[in-house]
Design a protein around this motif. Structure first.
Motif, PDB file in Angstrom:
ATOM      1  N   GLU A   1      35.453 -28.253   8.580  1.00 44.03           N
ATOM      2  CA  GLU A   1      35.609 -28.803  10.231  1.00 44.03           C
ATOM      3  C   GLU A   1      35.675 -27.656  11.116  1.00 44.03           C
ATOM      4  OE1 GLU A   1      35.650 -32.175  10.350  1.00 44.03           O
ATOM      5  OE2 GLU A   1      35.881 -32.360   8.118  1.00 44.03           O
ATOM      6  N   GLU A   2      35.618 -28.123  12.533  1.00 46.34           N
ATOM      7  CA  GLU A   2      35.797 -26.964  13.428  1.00 46.34           C
ATOM      8  C   GLU A   2      36.808 -26.181  13.285  1.00 46.34           C
ATOM      9  OE1 GLU A   2      36.862 -27.460  18.167  1.00 46.34           O
ATOM     10  OE2 GLU A   2      34.785 -28.146  17.501  1.00 46.34           O
ATOM     11  N   ILE A   3      36.759 -25.145  13.439  1.00 43.54           N
ATOM     12  CA  ILE A   3      38.174 -24.346  13.161  1.00 43.54           C
ATOM     13  C   ILE A   3      39.158 -24.439  14.385  1.00 43.54           C
ATOM     14  CG2 ILE A   3      38.762 -21.751  13.218  1.00 43.54           C
ATOM     15  CD1 ILE A   3      35.924 -21.078  12.231  1.00 43.54           C
ATOM     16  N   ASP A   4      40.450 -24.703  13.634  1.00 43.53           N
ATOM     17  CA  ASP A   4      41.470 -24.990  14.709  1.00 43.53           C
ATOM     18  C   ASP A   4      42.610 -24.528  14.071  1.00 43.53           C
ATOM     19  OD1 ASP A   4      43.716 -26.493  15.742  1.00 43.53           O
ATOM     20  OD2 ASP A   4      42.009 -27.709  16.877  1.00 43.53           O
ATOM     21  N   ILE A   5      43.696 -23.863  14.737  1.00 40.87           N
ATOM     22  CA  ILE A   5      44.488 -23.057  14.161  1.00 40.87           C
ATOM     23  C   ILE A   5      45.660 -24.054  13.838  1.00 40.87           C
ATOM     24  CG2 ILE A   5      45.989 -23.107  16.594  1.00 40.87           C
ATOM     25  CD1 ILE A   5      46.029 -20.210  14.157  1.00 40.87           C
ATOM     26  N   ASN A   6      45.567 -25.206  14.257  1.00 40.75           N
ATOM     27  CA  ASN A   6      46.476 -26.453  13.829  1.00 40.75           C
ATOM     28  C   ASN A   6      46.194 -26.886  12.268  1.00 40.75           C
ATOM     29  OD1 ASN A   6      48.010 -26.610  16.124  1.00 40.75           O
ATOM     30  ND2 ASN A   6      46.272 -27.713  16.998  1.00 40.75           N
ATOM     31  N   ASN A   7      44.987 -26.476  12.132  1.00 38.07           N
ATOM     32  CA  ASN A   7      44.465 -27.011  10.566  1.00 38.07           C
ATOM     33  C   ASN A   7      44.491 -25.688   9.602  1.00 38.07           C
ATOM     34  OD1 ASN A   7      43.682 -29.542  11.780  1.00 38.07           O
ATOM     35  ND2 ASN A   7      41.542 -28.974  12.190  1.00 38.07           N
ATOM     36  N   LEU A   8      45.100 -24.878   9.867  1.00 35.76           N
ATOM     37  CA  LEU A   8      45.270 -23.618   9.231  1.00 35.76           C
ATOM     38  C   LEU A   8      46.598 -23.289   8.931  1.00 35.76           C
ATOM     39  CD1 LEU A   8      42.781 -21.047  10.989  1.00 35.76           C
ATOM     40  CD2 LEU A   8      42.207 -22.597   8.760  1.00 35.76           C
ATOM     41  N   ASP A   9      47.537 -24.334   8.767  1.00 35.26           N
ATOM     42  CA  ASP A   9      48.878 -24.190   8.519  1.00 35.26           C
ATOM     43  C   ASP A   9      48.933 -23.706   7.168  1.00 35.26           C
ATOM     44  OD1 ASP A   9      49.884 -24.340  11.013  1.00 35.26           O
ATOM     45  OD2 ASP A   9      50.230 -26.589  10.749  1.00 35.26           O
ATOM     46  N   GLY A  10      49.595 -22.703   6.446  1.00 38.17           N
ATOM     47  CA  GLY A  10      50.000 -22.521   5.319  1.00 38.17           C
ATOM     48  C   GLY A  10      48.501 -21.400   4.726  1.00 38.17           C
ATOM     49  N   ILE A  11      47.702 -21.463   5.558  1.00 41.06           N
ATOM     50  CA  ILE A  11      46.555 -20.438   5.210  1.00 41.06           C
ATOM     51  C   ILE A  11      47.057 -18.746   5.216  1.00 41.06           C
ATOM     52  CG2 ILE A  11      44.139 -19.858   5.263  1.00 41.06           C
ATOM     53  CD1 ILE A  11      44.603 -22.466   4.109  1.00 41.06           C
ATOM     54  N   LYS A  12      46.905 -17.978   4.465  1.00 39.75           N
ATOM     55  CA  LYS A  12      47.037 -16.715   4.828  1.00 39.75           C
ATOM     56  C   LYS A  12      46.096 -15.944   4.885  1.00 39.75           C
ATOM     57  CE  LYS A  12      51.681 -16.915   4.212  1.00 39.75           C
ATOM     58  NZ  LYS A  12      52.593 -16.748   5.430  1.00 39.75           N
ATOM     59  N   VAL A  13      44.838 -16.124   4.275  1.00 38.15           N
ATOM     60  CA  VAL A  13      43.562 -15.439   4.224  1.00 38.15           C
ATOM     61  C   VAL A  13      42.471 -16.379   4.621  1.00 38.15           C
ATOM     62  CG1 VAL A  13      42.012 -13.929   3.020  1.00 38.15           C
ATOM     63  CG2 VAL A  13      44.545 -13.774   2.817  1.00 38.15           C
ATOM     64  N   PHE A  14      41.776 -16.176   5.552  1.00 37.40           N
ATOM     65  CA  PHE A  14      40.662 -16.974   6.031  1.00 37.40           C
ATOM     66  C   PHE A  14      39.214 -16.060   5.930  1.00 37.40           C
ATOM     67  CE2 PHE A  14      37.969 -19.232   9.194  1.00 37.40           C
ATOM     68  CZ  PHE A  14      38.182 -20.564   8.465  1.00 37.40           C
ATOM     69  N   ILE A  15      38.321 -16.659   5.250  1.00 43.42           N
ATOM     70  CA  ILE A  15      37.021 -15.865   5.042  1.00 43.42           C
ATOM     71  C   ILE A  15      35.789 -16.395   5.697  1.00 43.42           C
ATOM     72  CG2 ILE A  15      35.643 -15.065   3.290  1.00 43.42           C
ATOM     73  CD1 ILE A  15      38.034 -14.778   1.353  1.00 43.42           C
ATOM     74  N   LEU A  16      35.364 -15.858   6.672  1.00 45.56           N
ATOM     75  CA  LEU A  16      33.902 -16.224   7.171  1.00 45.56           C
ATOM     76  C   LEU A  16      32.782 -15.382   6.110  1.00 45.56           C
ATOM     77  CD1 LEU A  16      34.887 -15.716  10.862  1.00 45.56           C
ATOM     78  CD2 LEU A  16      34.637 -17.894   9.480  1.00 45.56           C
ATOM     79  N   GLY A  17      32.119 -16.041   5.374  1.00 46.38           N
ATOM     80  CA  GLY A  17      30.974 -15.557   4.650  1.00 46.38           C
ATOM     81  C   GLY A  17      29.809 -15.547   5.166  1.00 46.38           C
TER      82      GLY A  17
END
Length: 231
Positions: free
Chosen positions: A42-58
């Motif tokens: 989905e579109e990147i949204d800080i509210n959808n990244l709760d609990g995520i510690k590492v985000f990877i853009l490959g």
């Protein structure tokens, strides 16, 4: 009681050239053994990244909108980690605008490609073998499975290994030559303090002595950014 596993999220919202099913399948399989892995479509949204510690853009291959770039910045400023991987040609070839975000962390990716100027081990010039490109003593120690020096205050540092002047020296097995790696179809980076380079293109590849892997650490909450110009 076991510690909760760190959650790593792989982005797939920008037609990424790398995803768990293409490009780094083996990497994804290894990560699943030690970490909890998820996929964002989905579109990147800080509210959808709760609990995520590492985000990877490959290797993103689409443009980010202003909201997404701002939310990625907030993600790092909240104390979490972002990893960005691009390939040869940088933003221009991949049709993305990720530098707008990276420049706020004093890193940018160039629209170029590292090539090997003399043949050694690998046939294709864009498969550049580098034997003395490590730019950080502490990064070297970590890669070799050693502990950091007690007085290490930063992973940034000077050249770990000597400068080579001949091909014979460049390909030597002297352990002082540092890490050996193949920089595969990748671009170079720019860094400005407080960002710091970790690996470089070495003296034999062109462009010479340019950063190819770099990092940034947020001083307030410890958020981290790692950028690599190669697949």
């Amino acid at each position: 009681m076991e510690d909760e596993k760190i959650t790593i999220c792989f982005d797939a919202s920008k037609s990424e050239g790398l995803n768990p099913k293409k490009g780094y399948e083996d990497f994804f399989k290894k990560m699943k053994h030690e970490y909890k892995c998820s996929l964002n479509k989905e579109e990147i949204d800080i509210n959808n990244l709760d609990g995520i510690k590492v985000f990877i853009l490959g290797m993103p291959r689409q443009m980010f909108n202003a909201k997404e770039l701002d939310h990625l910045k907030q993600f790092v400023q909240s104390g979490r980690s972002l990893m960005v991987i691009l390939g040869e040609g940088g933003e221009q070839k991949n049709n993305t605008n990720i530098n707008y975000l990276l420049e706020q962390f004093k890193i940018s990716v160039n629209n170029d490609c590292v090539v090997r100027t003399s043949y050694y081990k690998y046939l294709h010039p864009k498969e550049a073998y580098v034997s003395n490109g490590c730019l950080s003593k502490d990064f070297m120690r970590v890669c070799k499975g050693l502990t950091l020096r007690p007085d290490a205050s930063s992973v940034a540092g000077g050249k770990y290994s000597k400068k080579y002047t001949t091909m014979e020296d460049e390909g030597s097995k002297d352990e002082k030559a540092g890490l050996e790696y193949v920089y595969w179809y990748g671009s170079t980076l720019n860094t400005i303090h407080p960002a710091f380079p970790l690996l470089g293109s070495g003296p034999v590849s062109y462009p010479t002595e340019r950063p190819v892997l770099a990092g940034y650490v947020d001083k307030q909450k410890g958020g981290k950014v790692v950028v690599c110009g190669s697949l």
